[in-house]
Design a protein around this motif. Structure first.
Motif, PDB file in Angstrom:
ATOM      1  N   GLN A   4       0.670  -0.919   0.325  1.00  0.00           N
ATOM      2  CA  GLN A   4      -0.062   0.040   0.580  1.00  0.00           C
ATOM      3  C   GLN A   4       0.965   0.805  -0.076  1.00  0.00           C
ATOM      4  N   THR A   5       2.003   1.267   0.985  1.00  0.00           N
ATOM      5  CA  THR A   5       2.816   2.468   1.112  1.00  0.00           C
ATOM      6  C   THR A   5       3.286   2.563  -0.393  1.00  0.00           C
ATOM      7  N   HIS A   7       2.228   1.775  -3.468  1.00  0.00           N
ATOM      8  CA  HIS A   7       0.795   2.282  -4.591  1.00  0.00           C
ATOM      9  C   HIS A   7       0.723   3.876  -4.322  1.00  0.00           C
ATOM     10  N   THR A   8       0.738   3.896  -2.870  1.00  0.00           N
ATOM     11  CA  THR A   8       0.683   5.360  -2.701  1.00  0.00           C
ATOM     12  C   THR A   8       1.952   6.453  -2.858  1.00  0.00           C
ATOM     13  N   GLU A   9       3.268   5.908  -2.550  1.00  0.00           N
ATOM     14  CA  GLU A   9       3.802   6.989  -3.396  1.00  0.00           C
ATOM     15  C   GLU A   9       3.856   7.454  -4.429  1.00  0.00           C
ATOM     16  N   SER A  11       0.914   7.313  -6.494  1.00  0.00           N
ATOM     17  CA  SER A  11       0.122   7.793  -6.701  1.00  0.00           C
ATOM     18  C   SER A  11       0.689   8.994  -7.197  1.00  0.00           C
ATOM     19  N   THR A  12       0.794   9.331  -5.564  1.00  0.00           N
ATOM     20  CA  THR A  12       1.435  10.245  -4.889  1.00  0.00           C
ATOM     21  C   THR A  12       1.765  11.572  -5.613  1.00  0.00           C
TER      22      THR A  12
END
Length: 150
Positions: A4-5, A7-9, A11-12
């Motif tokens: 998840q980290t 993916h979040t990094e 995507s951001t």
């Protein structure tokens, strides 16, 4: 395995890159926060590598008074041990023509050139975090008329 980290990094990073394009924050080494030094970009108006790729992007955006790039449905696959990832996302890219372009085209000219499509990217994890090393955009549809290329 994609965490998840990751993916979040990633995507951001994509969202911030699109925002930087739209805000035209092209000061100094702005692209180093998003791209590797050896980045390769492929767009409908051509392919470019490294610093030239970002100069190419800046030049393309200057053809418009304003732009808005919207990214959605980001899909990410990470090879954690190798420090590599791939990502793809849908995009709606709206371009507002300069007044001079509209005047040249005459009364009733569409002020917008809109593109719907998707982007694909390869990323590498560097000391500072994820960076895009390859990216391409595929236009699926357009409305309006692009500016004339020089």
């Amino acid at each position: 395995m994609t965490t998840q980290t990751d993916h979040t990094e990633i995507s951001t990073l994509i969202s911030r890159f699109f925002r930087a394009l739209d805000e035209r924050k092209f000061d100094g080494d702005w692209a180093r926060g998003y791209l590797t030094d050896d980045v390769r970009t492929v767009t409908p108006i051509g392919a470019a590598d490294g610093v030239e790729a970002m100069a190419h992007a800046e030049e393309a955006l200057e053809r418009y008074a304003r732009t808005q790039h919207i990214a959605s449905d980001v899909l990410v696959d990470v090879e954690a041990a190798a420090g590599r990832a791939t990502a793809s996302w849908n995009a709606l890219m709206t371009h507002v023509h300069h007044d001079a372009t509209l005047q040249q085209r005459g009364e009733g000219a569409n002020p917008l050139f809109t593109v719907g499509g998707y982007w694909e990217a390869e990323l590498r994890r560097v000391r500072e975090g994820w960076r895009i090393s390859r990216m391409s955009v595929q236009a699926m549809w357009t409305t309006g008329q692009p500016p004339e290329l020089a």
